[in-house]
Scaffold this motif. Sequence first.
Motif, mmCIF file in Angstrom:
data_model
loop_
_atom_site.group_PDB
_atom_site.id
_atom_site.type_symbol
_atom_site.label_atom_id
_atom_site.label_comp_id
_atom_site.label_asym_id
_atom_site.label_seq_id
_atom_site.Cartn_x
_atom_site.Cartn_y
_atom_site.Cartn_z
ATOM 1 N N ARG A 164 0.832 -1.208 0.000
ATOM 2 C CA ARG A 164 0.000 0.000 0.000
ATOM 3 C C ARG A 164 0.870 1.263 0.000
ATOM 4 O O ARG A 164 0.672 2.163 -0.802
ATOM 5 N N SER A 165 1.851 1.304 0.884
ATOM 6 C CA SER A 165 2.697 2.496 0.999
ATOM 7 C C SER A 165 3.533 2.711 -0.258
ATOM 8 O O SER A 165 3.694 3.846 -0.723
ATOM 9 N N LEU A 166 4.048 1.618 -0.837
ATOM 10 C CA LEU A 166 4.853 1.754 -2.050
ATOM 11 C C LEU A 166 3.998 2.220 -3.220
ATOM 12 O O LEU A 166 4.460 3.007 -4.053
ATOM 13 N N PHE A 167 2.769 1.767 -3.289
ATOM 14 C CA PHE A 167 1.852 2.191 -4.348
ATOM 15 C C PHE A 167 1.646 3.699 -4.269
ATOM 16 O O PHE A 167 1.696 4.405 -5.286
ATOM 17 N N PHE A 168 1.434 4.222 -3.070
ATOM 18 C CA PHE A 168 1.245 5.664 -2.911
ATOM 19 C C PHE A 168 2.540 6.428 -3.211
ATOM 20 O O PHE A 168 2.491 7.546 -3.746
ATOM 21 N N ILE A 169 3.672 5.843 -2.866
ATOM 22 C CA ILE A 169 4.953 6.473 -3.198
ATOM 23 C C ILE A 169 5.108 6.581 -4.706
ATOM 24 O O ILE A 169 5.535 7.612 -5.235
ATOM 25 N N LYS A 170 4.760 5.516 -5.426
ATOM 26 C CA LYS A 170 4.839 5.533 -6.885
ATOM 27 C C LYS A 170 3.942 6.625 -7.457
ATOM 28 O O LYS A 170 4.279 7.272 -8.451
ATOM 29 N N LEU A 171 2.784 6.820 -6.828
ATOM 30 C CA LEU A 171 1.841 7.845 -7.288
ATOM 31 C C LEU A 171 2.229 9.246 -6.805
ATOM 32 O O LEU A 171 1.619 10.231 -7.216
ATOM 33 N N LYS A 172 3.208 9.287 -5.898
ATOM 34 C CA LYS A 172 3.699 10.550 -5.333
ATOM 35 C C LYS A 172 2.600 11.317 -4.595
ATOM 36 O O LYS A 172 2.437 12.529 -4.749
ATOM 37 N N VAL A 173 1.839 10.592 -3.790
ATOM 38 C CA VAL A 173 0.795 11.192 -2.973
ATOM 39 C C VAL A 173 0.787 10.526 -1.603
ATOM 40 O O VAL A 173 1.265 9.399 -1.449
ATOM 41 N N ASP A 174 0.238 11.218 -0.604
ATOM 42 C CA ASP A 174 0.029 10.562 0.684
ATOM 43 C C ASP A 174 -1.363 9.924 0.662
ATOM 44 O O ASP A 174 -2.162 10.148 -0.251
#
Length: 213
Positions: A164-174
């Motif tokens: 989950r956290s890596l997916f949001f990092i890839k999207l560059k959002v919190d």
Amino acid sequence: MARVEKRKDERILTRLADEFEQLAAQLNSPAPFTMEIGNFTQACRLVSPLIRYLGVAMKFADIEYSAKISGIEKAGKSVNTLEDLLDSEIQQNTIKHQSSASRFLIRVKRSLEMLKIIFEQIMASSEISIMDAVNTAYKQVFYPYHGWAIRKAVGGALLTVPTRSLFFIKLKVDEASAFVQMQRTIIALAHLIHYIDNLFHSRESAQELLSLI
């Protein structure tokens, strides 16, 4: 050029929500409405980066999805709207062909359904992994139409889905920002999916395509 691409990448969820909200707003217009193919495919192409962010093994899914978008765009060279696309293929008796743009439209619609469910599942769960969210969406949308070999390949691809956290990092959002844009997209997609279903249900010779791969 690199800075421009980076800026686009940073706003992918917002751009996705914006594009689909614009399409949904048009559907709510009181005047008779027709969906222009160019506007539809422009919004749908924004889904590709999200597919790729679900893991390198999902590349095949993006290739398949992008090919269907291209097929619809090709049909758009001779007709302007999704309504005209279906009517033209009905008149030519090609709507049931395996490579008809109408069947491509159904497969794109299913991809949008899957994206909607993935977003809903991610927002409803606090699990570290989003594998269950993707798996749930796949089983609800595509699983009934796939044979054993494809189901097994998808099962293997699910093992590469990021956390989950890596997916949001890839999207560059919190997470909070992502949830806002996901909810906007979910609402807009619900309207668009309903509209596409109605396109087929309102045409007797097109209805049965909704149950085909």
